[in-house]
Enzyme design. Structure first.
Site, mmCIF file in Angstrom:
data_model
loop_
_atom_site.group_PDB
_atom_site.id
_atom_site.type_symbol
_atom_site.label_atom_id
_atom_site.label_comp_id
_atom_site.label_asym_id
_atom_site.label_seq_id
_atom_site.Cartn_x
_atom_site.Cartn_y
_atom_site.Cartn_z
ATOM 1 N N ASP A 9 0.831 -1.203 0.000
ATOM 2 C CA ASP A 9 0.000 0.000 0.000
ATOM 3 C C ASP A 9 0.867 1.254 0.000
ATOM 4 O OD1 ASP A 9 -2.187 -1.627 0.015
ATOM 5 O OD2 ASP A 9 -3.011 -0.895 1.915
ATOM 6 N N HIS A 63 3.267 -2.099 4.022
ATOM 7 C CA HIS A 63 3.194 -0.672 3.719
ATOM 8 C C HIS A 63 4.593 -0.168 3.357
ATOM 9 C CE1 HIS A 63 -0.682 -1.042 5.773
ATOM 10 N NE2 HIS A 63 -1.020 0.071 5.142
#
Length: 220
Positions: free
Chosen positions: A41, A189
């Site tokens: 992400d 992430h």
């Protein structure tokens, strides 16, 4: 999606969600093979994506990057490299809102506007979406499916997004590797320095354990 696992280390919560919501083209966990799927992400750039892309290139590992509107606009060199390197660029909405709290019209606009940006700026149409914050409802999944998206959730993630709570590459390695399982959809992430520094070791460990990294385009 819960920490309980079955006899093959597969998260039961993800399996249950897969069974409940697969009719909406939503994926929480992949079929039980030695394939795993790396997803990353990108809400904003924290200086580590270039290193992540280097590791993916060096290890011949495919990934999917879920990006927002500001990321498409402000990180064009990185997005071009993702595409040129053969990775998937997925829809994480323009403004990263909590979709269950939005109207149908807002969800549609968040997804369609980002895809339009991606088509106009990069010549690429988005096929996959990930709801911001991992928050979804049956309505959110149904709207995404109606728009032609496959929703990608995950069967593994950990608290890696807090840039003030990074604890080193060994920490990231030890957070990820014990929880590898057949058909894992991994969420990391890119803002995490720990992830960037541990990624090569994580990938090599997984491969040594017999796992093969696959693109979402190969997800059954």
């Amino acid at each position: 999606f819960g920490n309980n696992v079955d006899e093959n280390n597969r998260p039961i919560g993800s399996i249950n969600a897969e069974n409940a919501y697969s009719k909406y083209d939503a994926d929480f966990i992949a079929p039980q093979t030695k394939n795993v799927y790396l997803t990353i992400d990108e809400g904003y750039e924290n200086g580590y994506t270039s290193k992540i892309l280097d590791v993916l290139e060096q290890t011949s590992t495919p990934a999917a990057f879920f990006v927002t509107g500001p990321y498409l606009e402000n990180q064009q060199e990185l997005v071009h490299r993702m595409i040129d390197d053969g990775h998937i660029v997925g829809n994480h909405t323009v403004n990263h809102p909590n979709l269950p709290k939005q109207s149908v019209e807002t969800e549609q606009k968040e997804l369609s506007d980002l895809n339009k940006m991606c088509e106009e700026m990069y010549g690429v149409s988005m096929k996959y979406m990930r709801p911001p914050e991992g928050e979804y409802s049956e309505r959110v999944l149904a709207v995404a499916k109606d728009m032609g998206y496959r929703t990608i959730l995950w069967s593994f993630a950990y608290k890696d997004w807090d840039i003030n709570m990074q604890q080193g590459a060994d920490y990231a390695f030890n957070q990820v590797t014990p929880y590898l399982h057949d058909g894992a959809i991994l969420l990391l992430h890119a803002v995490s320095s720990d992830n960037a520094n541990a990624l090569e070791d994580i990938i090599n460990y997984a491969k040594n354990e017999g796992y093969t990294f696959k693109s979402l385009d190969e997800l059954q």
